[in-house]
Design an enzyme around this catalytic site. Structure first.
Site, short mmCIF file in Angstrom:
data_model
loop_
_atom_site.label_atom_id
_atom_site.label_comp_id
_atom_site.label_asym_id
_atom_site.label_seq_id
_atom_site.Cartn_x
_atom_site.Cartn_y
_atom_site.Cartn_z
NE ARG A 12 7.32 5.43 -6.57
CZ ARG A 12 6.64 4.76 -7.49
NH1 ARG A 12 7.13 4.61 -8.70
NH2 ARG A 12 5.46 4.22 -7.19
NE ARG A 26 4.01 9.47 -1.90
CZ ARG A 26 2.92 8.83 -1.51
NH1 ARG A 26 2.12 8.30 -2.40
NH2 ARG A 26 2.62 8.75 -0.23
NE ARG A 46 5.85 6.72 5.48
CZ ARG A 46 4.90 6.22 4.70
NH1 ARG A 46 4.66 6.73 3.54
NH2 ARG A 46 4.22 5.18 5.10
CG ASP A 57 7.31 0.48 3.14
OD1 ASP A 57 6.92 1.61 2.75
OD2 ASP A 57 6.61 -0.27 3.83
CE1 TYR A 115 -0.21 -2.22 5.57
CE2 TYR A 115 1.20 -1.84 7.47
CZ TYR A 115 0.40 -1.36 6.46
OH TYR A 115 0.20 -0.01 6.33
#
Ligand code: CP3
Length: 341
Positions: free
Chosen positions: A38, A29, A25, A75, A153
């Site tokens: 973003r 962010r 990751r 993703d 998911y």
């Protein structure tokens, strides 16, 4: 030729001067540069589907943190989307699938294999853009979710504490569950091959939710599919990260992956006992340790490096949390970069 091929040499088990380092990751962010890009687009999916911007945020951590590898910004949820179950990313909440698998006919309706993978052209474009932008500085890692993590998911429709809906499907509808896992496996293989053709140098398979499974289930349903993926991907090294699957480490190693990713719950000496010192492993600093001071992070990192010894890729035990301070991330990376075997 790559200027920095330390990760590839480590994956080939060559004798190297120090471990390579990157963070799960890292493209995200923690970087102000990422947050700026973003904020300029309408949502996460607009960024994922924009090859130029996806390439830009993939390269940001290489510029800012000087890590030894880039990982393509994307993703794992693009695969369910390509198979017919689109996702949304709800700010502050995470992924959400308006449509989920309810039964046999939903499994039968899924698009899969090469046909599904071919729908993800924006990922392959982003890889080509990134390779251009990286100018051979470091290798580029491509990735996929593992069959179980993607299946979870597709049944839950979102994250879950227990994954009991997805697990129930394995117990109540084993035939359909195997059909779903097979369709996912075929799609993952086709997708990884297209990523490799587009230019990635390494692939990592994220089995983020393997730790919720019973070990007999993992052995029966998941290990054979991971083996199938490893046997199909002959072009580049393969890293398996099965979070929480400490119970299956020997079976994972028997698949012969080029590296096994470890989370922080497995003590380093236990991992080495189970896997030996020749197995390349990746991990496993608790991402929360990066909430300590830069000086403390340095000590935690050195302790980890000493614990693993050679045949190690320095990383966290899971993705870096978004509110992590950059100075501690840099302390982690620079400690590894200053280390000598
Ligand atoms: O590692 C990288 O830097 C590459 C980018 C990457 C993202 N997702 C970007 C992302 C990777 C490798 C992933 C994989 C992924 N996605 C996994 C497996 C890895 C893991 O952490 O276990 C999983 C389970 C997902 C699903 C997912 N995507 C969740 C649960 C969330 C929401 C929670 C969160 O971390 O924000 C996402 C969103 C997501 N994927 C973001 C990023 C940068 C944040 C979205 C934003 O910018 O608002």
């Amino acid at each position: 030729m790559l200027q920095n091929d330390l990760l590839l040499r480590t994956l080939r088990k060559e004798k190297v001067e120090r471990p390579p380092v990157w963070l799960m990751r890292q493209a995200g962010r923690i970087l102000p540069q990422y947050r700026e890009v973003r904020a300029s687009v309408d949502g996460f999916i607009s960024l994922v589907t924009n090859p130029k911007l996806a390439a830009e945020v993939t390269i940001q951590p290489v510029d800012e943190l000087n890590v030894d590898a880039a990982i393509i910004f994307s993703d794992i949820l693009v695969i369910p989307e390509a198979m017919g179950l689109p996702y949304e990313m709800i700010p502050g909440k995470g992924p959400f699938f308006p449509k989920t698998i309810q039964g046999a006919s939903d499994v039968a309706d899924l698009v899969y294999g090469d046909e599904a993978a071919q729908r993800l052209g924006y990922v392959f474009e982003a890889i080509k853009e990134t390779k251009k932008g990286l100018q051979n500085r470091v290798p580029l890692i491509g990735f996929s979710g593992a069959p179980w993590t993607l299946m979870s998911y597709m049944l839950e429709g979102q994250g879950s504490k227990t994954f009991s809906k997805a697990k129930a499907f394995l117990y109540r509808h084993p035939v359909e569950a195997e059909m779903l896992l097979d369709k996912l496996t075929e799609t993952i293989i086709a997708y990884l091959k297209l990523k490799i053709a587009a230019g990635v140098d390494v692939v990592q398979v994220f089995d983020s939710w393997s730790g919720v499974l019973d070990q007999d289930i993992y052995r029966k349903y998941m290990i054979p599919r991971l083996r199938q993926i490893k046997e199909a991907i002959t072009e580049v090294p393969v890293i398996f990260f099965s979070k929480g699957a400490w119970f299956a480490l020997e079976e994972l190693a028997a698949i012969n992956p080029d590296a096994i990713g470890l989370d922080w719950n497995i003590p380093i000496d236990v991992a080495r006992q189970k896997l030996g010192h020749d197995q390349v492993v990746q991990g496993n600093l608790d991402p929360c340790k990066l909430y300590a001071t830069p000086e403390e992070v340095k000590n935690y990192t050195l302790k980890m490096l000493e614990g693993f010894g050679p045949n190690h890729i320095a990383n966290l035990g899971h993705g870096v949390y978004p509110d992590t301070q950059l100075d501690t991330v840099k302390s982690f990376v620079n400690t590894v970069k200053g280390y000598k075997y």
